[in-house]
Design a protein around this motif. Sequence first.
Motif, PDB file in Angstrom:
ATOM      1  N   TYR A   1      -6.570  -0.082   8.252  1.00  0.00           N
ATOM      2  CA  TYR A   1      -5.269   0.270   7.353  1.00  0.00           C
ATOM      3  C   TYR A   1      -4.931  -0.926   6.652  1.00  0.00           C
ATOM      4  CZ  TYR A   1      -5.786   4.556  10.269  1.00  0.00           C
ATOM      5  OH  TYR A   1      -6.404   5.736  10.815  1.00  0.00           O
ATOM      6  N   SER A   2      -3.840  -0.802   5.941  1.00  0.00           N
ATOM      7  CA  SER A   2      -3.226  -1.903   5.139  1.00  0.00           C
ATOM      8  C   SER A   2      -2.759  -2.826   5.881  1.00  0.00           C
ATOM      9  CB  SER A   2      -2.225  -1.156   4.011  1.00  0.00           C
ATOM     10  OG  SER A   2      -1.081  -0.684   4.697  1.00  0.00           O
TER      11      SER A   2
ATOM     12  N   SER B   1       0.413   0.512   9.870  1.00  0.00           N
ATOM     13  CA  SER B   1       0.776   1.297   8.761  1.00  0.00           C
ATOM     14  C   SER B   1       0.335   2.558   8.760  1.00  0.00           C
ATOM     15  CB  SER B   1       0.632   0.422   7.370  1.00  0.00           C
ATOM     16  OG  SER B   1      -0.950   0.459   7.249  1.00  0.00           O
TER      17      SER B   1
ATOM     18  N   ALA C   1       0.803  -1.192  -0.171  1.00  0.00           N
ATOM     19  CA  ALA C   1      -0.031  -0.120   0.045  1.00  0.00           C
ATOM     20  C   ALA C   1       0.844   1.166   0.000  1.00  0.00           C
ATOM     21  CB  ALA C   1      -0.911   0.040   1.168  1.00  0.00           C
TER      22      ALA C   1
ATOM     23  N   GLY D   1      -3.846   3.554   4.068  1.00  0.00           N
ATOM     24  CA  GLY D   1      -5.038   2.662   3.550  1.00  0.00           C
ATOM     25  C   GLY D   1      -6.108   3.136   4.319  1.00  0.00           C
ATOM     26  N   ASN D   2      -7.200   2.457   4.183  1.00  0.00           N
ATOM     27  CA  ASN D   2      -8.604   2.559   4.624  1.00  0.00           C
ATOM     28  C   ASN D   2      -8.855   2.430   5.986  1.00  0.00           C
ATOM     29  OD1 ASN D   2     -11.430   2.495   5.066  1.00  0.00           O
ATOM     30  ND2 ASN D   2     -11.891   1.850   3.231  1.00  0.00           N
TER      31      ASN D   2
END
Length: 173
Positions: A123-124, A114, A28, A117-118
Amino acid sequence: AIHSASTFATSFALCKCVEPVALPTNGAGAKGIHAVIIAPTDGNVNSINDLGTRRVALSRAPSIAGRTIPLNEFDRRALNDATFKPTYVEAAHPIEAAQQILDGKADAAAGWSSLVGNKDEGYSDGTLRDLIELNIAEAGMMEIVWQSQLLAFGPHAIRTDVPTELKEVLRSA
C-alpha cells in the motif's frame, strides 16, 4: 493548527472557538490509517479468528494502531469466546513487531496501513510498506488478516473569529 481528532474535539468542547478548515490526506489520497494484524502469507493465520491461541506481537504503549485498537478487538472477541486468549509479545514499534514473526517469536503482529495504493507494494504507507522498503521482508511474504475501521487524520483547524474571507482562502488552498 493541525490537530489530532482528540485534540480538536477537546479544544472544541472547551471553548467552541475552533472549526475545521480541511481534512488532510497523504500523497496517495488516504484520509487516515487502519490498525492491522499482519501474518505470514503461507502460515496458519488467515484471519483474526485464528489468533485465539497464537502469539501476537504488539507495540509498546502508547501505540494506538500497534497496541490499543488490536487489544480492544481481542478483548471484544474474548467476551464472546472464552477460548480466545492470544499470548502477547512486546515490541518497541510495528516494524519490530513484524520482525518477531520473521524471528519465529510471534505468529502475527499489529501494525498500521493506509490500505490505499498497490497492495503488492504494501500500500502507500504502513508497516507492510516499511518492511518492503527496508528490505526486511519481500513483497507478498506477509498479508493483512484483520483491519480496523478508518482512523481519520485529524483536521487542520482555525479559530472561529478569523474573517470568513481568510477561512475561504485557506479552505480552497
